[in-house]
Design an enzyme around this catalytic site. Structure first.
Site, PDB file in Angstrom:
ATOM      1  N   ASP A  27      29.116  21.122   2.496  1.00  0.00           N
ATOM      2  CA  ASP A  27      28.918  19.831   3.170  1.00  0.00           C
ATOM      3  C   ASP A  27      30.219  19.153   3.582  1.00  0.00           C
ATOM      4  OD1 ASP A  27      29.603  19.193   0.597  1.00  0.00           O
ATOM      5  OD2 ASP A  27      27.876  17.891   0.208  1.00  0.00           O
ATOM      6  N   ARG A  28      31.333  19.561   2.997  1.00  0.00           N
ATOM      7  CA  ARG A  28      32.601  18.930   3.381  1.00  0.00           C
ATOM      8  C   ARG A  28      33.306  19.749   4.465  1.00  0.00           C
ATOM      9  NH1 ARG A  28      35.655  16.293  -1.801  1.00  0.00           N
ATOM     10  NH2 ARG A  28      33.883  15.033  -2.473  1.00  0.00           N
ATOM     11  N   LYS A  51      25.948  15.354   4.473  1.00  0.00           N
ATOM     12  CA  LYS A  51      27.086  15.650   5.322  1.00  0.00           C
ATOM     13  C   LYS A  51      27.090  17.146   5.586  1.00  0.00           C
ATOM     14  CE  LYS A  51      30.123  15.342   1.299  1.00  0.00           C
ATOM     15  NZ  LYS A  51      29.399  14.507   0.343  1.00  0.00           N
ATOM     16  N   ASP A  99      29.722  23.832  -1.515  1.00  0.00           N
ATOM     17  CA  ASP A  99      28.323  23.838  -1.106  1.00  0.00           C
ATOM     18  C   ASP A  99      28.151  23.586   0.388  1.00  0.00           C
ATOM     19  OD1 ASP A  99      29.171  21.218  -1.365  1.00  0.00           O
ATOM     20  OD2 ASP A  99      27.184  20.478  -1.850  1.00  0.00           O
ATOM     21  N   ASP A 127      33.642  23.295   1.861  1.00  0.00           N
ATOM     22  CA  ASP A 127      33.749  23.271   0.396  1.00  0.00           C
ATOM     23  C   ASP A 127      32.707  24.150  -0.284  1.00  0.00           C
ATOM     24  OD1 ASP A 127      31.516  21.691   0.873  1.00  0.00           O
ATOM     25  OD2 ASP A 127      31.847  20.485  -0.916  1.00  0.00           O
ATOM     26  N   SER A 148      29.361  20.921  -5.805  1.00  0.00           N
ATOM     27  CA  SER A 148      30.146  20.673  -4.600  1.00  0.00           C
ATOM     28  C   SER A 148      31.499  21.369  -4.622  1.00  0.00           C
ATOM     29  CB  SER A 148      30.294  19.169  -4.416  1.00  0.00           C
ATOM     30  OG  SER A 148      30.886  18.902  -3.180  1.00  0.00           O
ATOM     31  N   HIS A 149      32.557  20.598  -4.578  1.00  0.00           N
ATOM     32  CA  HIS A 149      33.912  21.137  -4.451  1.00  0.00           C
ATOM     33  C   HIS A 149      34.561  21.401  -5.805  1.00  0.00           C
ATOM     34  CE1 HIS A 149      33.610  16.875  -4.813  1.00  0.00           C
ATOM     35  NE2 HIS A 149      34.790  16.887  -5.404  1.00  0.00           N
TER      36      HIS A 149
HETATM   37  C1  G6P Z   1      30.396  13.375  -3.347  1.00  0.00           C
HETATM   38  C2  G6P Z   1      29.460  12.675  -2.441  1.00  0.00           C
HETATM   39  C3  G6P Z   1      30.219  11.949  -1.383  1.00  0.00           C
HETATM   40  C4  G6P Z   1      31.224  11.029  -1.985  1.00  0.00           C
HETATM   41  C5  G6P Z   1      32.073  11.737  -2.971  1.00  0.00           C
HETATM   42  C6  G6P Z   1      32.867  10.710  -3.727  1.00  0.00           C
HETATM   43  O1  G6P Z   1      31.087  14.358  -2.643  1.00  0.00           O
HETATM   44  O2  G6P Z   1      28.592  13.598  -1.859  1.00  0.00           O
HETATM   45  O3  G6P Z   1      29.327  11.261  -0.591  1.00  0.00           O
HETATM   46  O4  G6P Z   1      32.054  10.496  -1.012  1.00  0.00           O
HETATM   47  O5  G6P Z   1      31.281  12.450  -3.880  1.00  0.00           O
HETATM   48  O6  G6P Z   1      33.456  11.275  -4.823  1.00  0.00           O
HETATM   49  P1  G6P Z   1      34.199  10.380  -5.872  1.00  0.00           P
HETATM   50  O7  G6P Z   1      34.749  11.402  -6.817  1.00  0.00           O
HETATM   51  O8  G6P Z   1      35.280   9.671  -5.116  1.00  0.00           O
HETATM   52  O9  G6P Z   1      33.198   9.435  -6.473  1.00  0.00           O
HETATM   53 ZN    ZN Z   2      30.154  19.405  -1.290  1.00  0.00          ZN
END
Ligand code: G6P
Ligand code: ZN
Length: 543
Positions: free
Chosen positions: A281-282, A376, A279, A277, A113-114
């Site tokens: 999704d954000r 997302k 991938d 981000d 992800s990010h």
């Molecule tokens: C990922 C998930 C999200 C979630 C986030 C929380 O990005 O896809 O659905 O809100 O993680 O991250 P955290 O570091 O706060 O657990």
């Molecule tokens: Zn992501």
């Protein structure tokens, strides 16, 4: 080609977190590490024989190698067909779209992800099910169990495939289709949004900047915004996906997407700014001079979604994760639709979406989405915003202000204490939990506690219960503090403190956020004894 059974032994640390298995790249590069986990995933798909599997990732360092491994393991494990994004690329929402559209049994999505990429950055492997969404806890636990006892994996010894050209080939009786990673997704967007109105919007001189942060959304945003809708060339910046994201931390927030943030707050701000981000999704939304919090964005999109063709019949309901501000609830109440509060993690929206109880959902962590896929979706959120701007003819900043005027404003901030000692983090949360019962009625720093609990979610669709999802404290002064530990970190623990306060006085809707929230922040620190327990006087990131 021969199918090989390779003996292996378990790794103790393959427990998937909030969204799959995430570790530093060197961990994934240990011999057999990837293979063990992929085999564990495949073992947990009982109906895999002859089925279709989607494979792709966000293009980060090590993506290509793992795509090759996953294809060969799919062949050796009896899959009938794999759909692979060209160059091994698929954004997370596009993977979800492709799984659903082609009736796949699921998908292996490679992403952290990010989180930053590169040889010392992060990598991740996630499994999504046939509905296109992240596997539920029952499946991820089964995968974890499998990793603990694995003794062998199956892999074809076919040579590496050329991932660069679309088309179909075959290995060991399994068909491999290399697909355009953008096409299915772009078609889905076209079915939801009024592309004609958006084309007119850009033709009328509307200017925006989309910062892809050198991550996966570049090709998607260019194809849709510039090539299809006619946004001027250069609208999409940092549009080439790079294995190390060009050194960017691909997290679309005011800290990591500061170039966009600064542009939107300067004299040359275009009409609209957005980022996505690693991938895809954000999303981050910035109006000229005004950052839109993800919580506000969800609420605003919920209030206006009916203006886009895909949502013209209205919304069934909305859901937000627990730490997301309550702004969306206010819209739901006005629309007379159901509002749900779920634990953090996109997978918790899955049942509500599948059951048709909600149409839109979102999280404070920059995630917004709808029933169009089961992830997302960053670019989707941007297009819905644009569709609303085109339909209302209002500048983005006016739309936000009008929303506050109508519903009041939920001032919101998140304080992160990153990479703190795991034991200290646990002690802090235990300390808070021990206090919960005694807090209601107490006045601290001028605020009076109304309720305090440890969030427990009972899924309204299947009745499953998820305990201990974070401590939430509400105050009589319409303020709220939430504490939880991140489920996505790869080093130590991260404490997240979410702080909000509602204001409906029309003369107090444009106050500095930090000033409005300062008293609540002080209480949050005192209540949890953050400095003493973590050794940190200040958070590492404030968003
Ligand atoms: C990922 C998930 C999200 C979630 C986030 C929380 O990005 O896809 O659905 O809100 O993680 O991250 P955290 O570091 O706060 O657990
Ligand atoms: Zn992501």
């Amino acid at each position: 080609m021969a199918l090989r059974h390779v003996s292996t032994s378990p790794f103790a640390d393959q427990k998937p977190g909030t969204s799959g298995l995430r570790k530093k790249v060197p961990v994934f590069r240990q011999p057999n590490y990837v293979e063990n986990f992929v085999q564990a995933i495949l073992d947990c798909i009982p109906e895999r024989d002859g089925a279709t599997l989607v494979i792709g990732g966000d293009g980060r360092f090590f993506n290509r190698e793992v795509v090759q491994i996953a294809i060969k393991m799919a062949a050796a494990n009896g899959l009938g067909r794999v759909l692979v994004g060209r160059d091994g690329l698929l954004s997370t929402p596009a993977a979800s779209c492709v799984i659903r559209k082609h009736g796949a049994i699921g998908g292996i999505v490679l992403s952290a992800s990010h989180n930053p990429g590169g040889p010392d950055g992060d990598f991740g492997i996630k499994f999504n099910g046939a509905n296109g969404g992240p596997a539920p806890e029952s499946v991820t636990s089964a995968i974890f169990e499998q990793t603990k006892t694995i003794t062998a994996y199956r892999i074809s010894d076919a040579p590496d495939l050329d991932l660069g050209v679309t088309g179909t080939s075959e290995i060991d009786g399994m068909s491999v289709e290399i697909i355009d990673p953008v096409a299915d997704y772009a078609e889905l967007m076209h079915s939801l949004f009024d592309f004609e109105a958006l084309t007119k919007l850009f033709a009328s001189g509307f200017r925006m900047r989309f910062d892809a942060l050198s991550a996966i959304t570049g090709p998607y945003a260019k194809a849709i915004l510039e090539d299809t809708l006619g946004a001027e060339a250069g609208t999409v910046v940092n549009g080439e996906p790079k294995p190390d994201f060009g050194g960017h931390h691909p997290d679309p927030n005011p800290v990591h997407a500061h170039e966009l943030f600064d542009l939107m707050h300067g004299p040359d701000a275009p009409d609209f700014g957005a980022a996505s981000d690693g991938d895809g999704d954000r999303n981050m939304i910035v109006a000229p001079g005004l950052f839109v919090t993800p919580s506000d964005s969800l609420a605003i999109l919920a209030a206006h979604a009916h203006r886009a063709p895909g949502y013209a019949t209205g919304l069934a309901g909305v859901a937000r994760s627990m730490p997301t501000s309550r702004a969306a609830d206010r819209v739901a109440a006005k629309l007379g639709i159901e509002a749900f509060e779920t634990p953090t993690g996109w997978k918790f929206f899955g049942n509500l979406l599948d059951a048709g109880r909600i149409t839109l959902c979102g999280e404070e962590s920059a995630g917004t989405g709808s029933n169009h896929v089961r992830e997302k979706d960053g670019l989707w959120a941007v297009l819905l915003w644009l569709n609303i701007l085109a339909a209302t003819g209002k500048p983005a900043q006016d739309l936000v202000r009008a929303h506050w005027a109508e519903f009041g404003r939920d001032y919101y901030t998140r304080h992160d204490y990153e990479e703190i000692d795991s034991d200290a983090a646990k002690r802090l949360m235990d300390g808070l939990r021990a206090k919960i019962a005694s807090l209601p009625g107490q006045t601290i720093g001028g605020l009076t506690v109304k309720t305090a609990d440890d969030f427990r979610y009972v899924d309204p669709v299947d009745g499953s219960v998820t305990e201990a999802q974070g401590v939430r404290i509400t105050f009589a002064e319409d303020a709220r503090i939430v504490y939880r530990l991140s489920g996505t970190g790869t080093a130590g623990a991260t404490l997240r403190v979410y702080i909000e306060r509602y204001e409906s006085d029309p003369t107090r809707l444009e106050q500095p956020v930090a000033e409005m929230l300062a008293p609540v922040v002080a209480v949050a620190r005192e209540l949890a004894d953050i400095a003493a327990i973590t050794g940190r006087a200040e958070p590492s990131v404030v968003t």
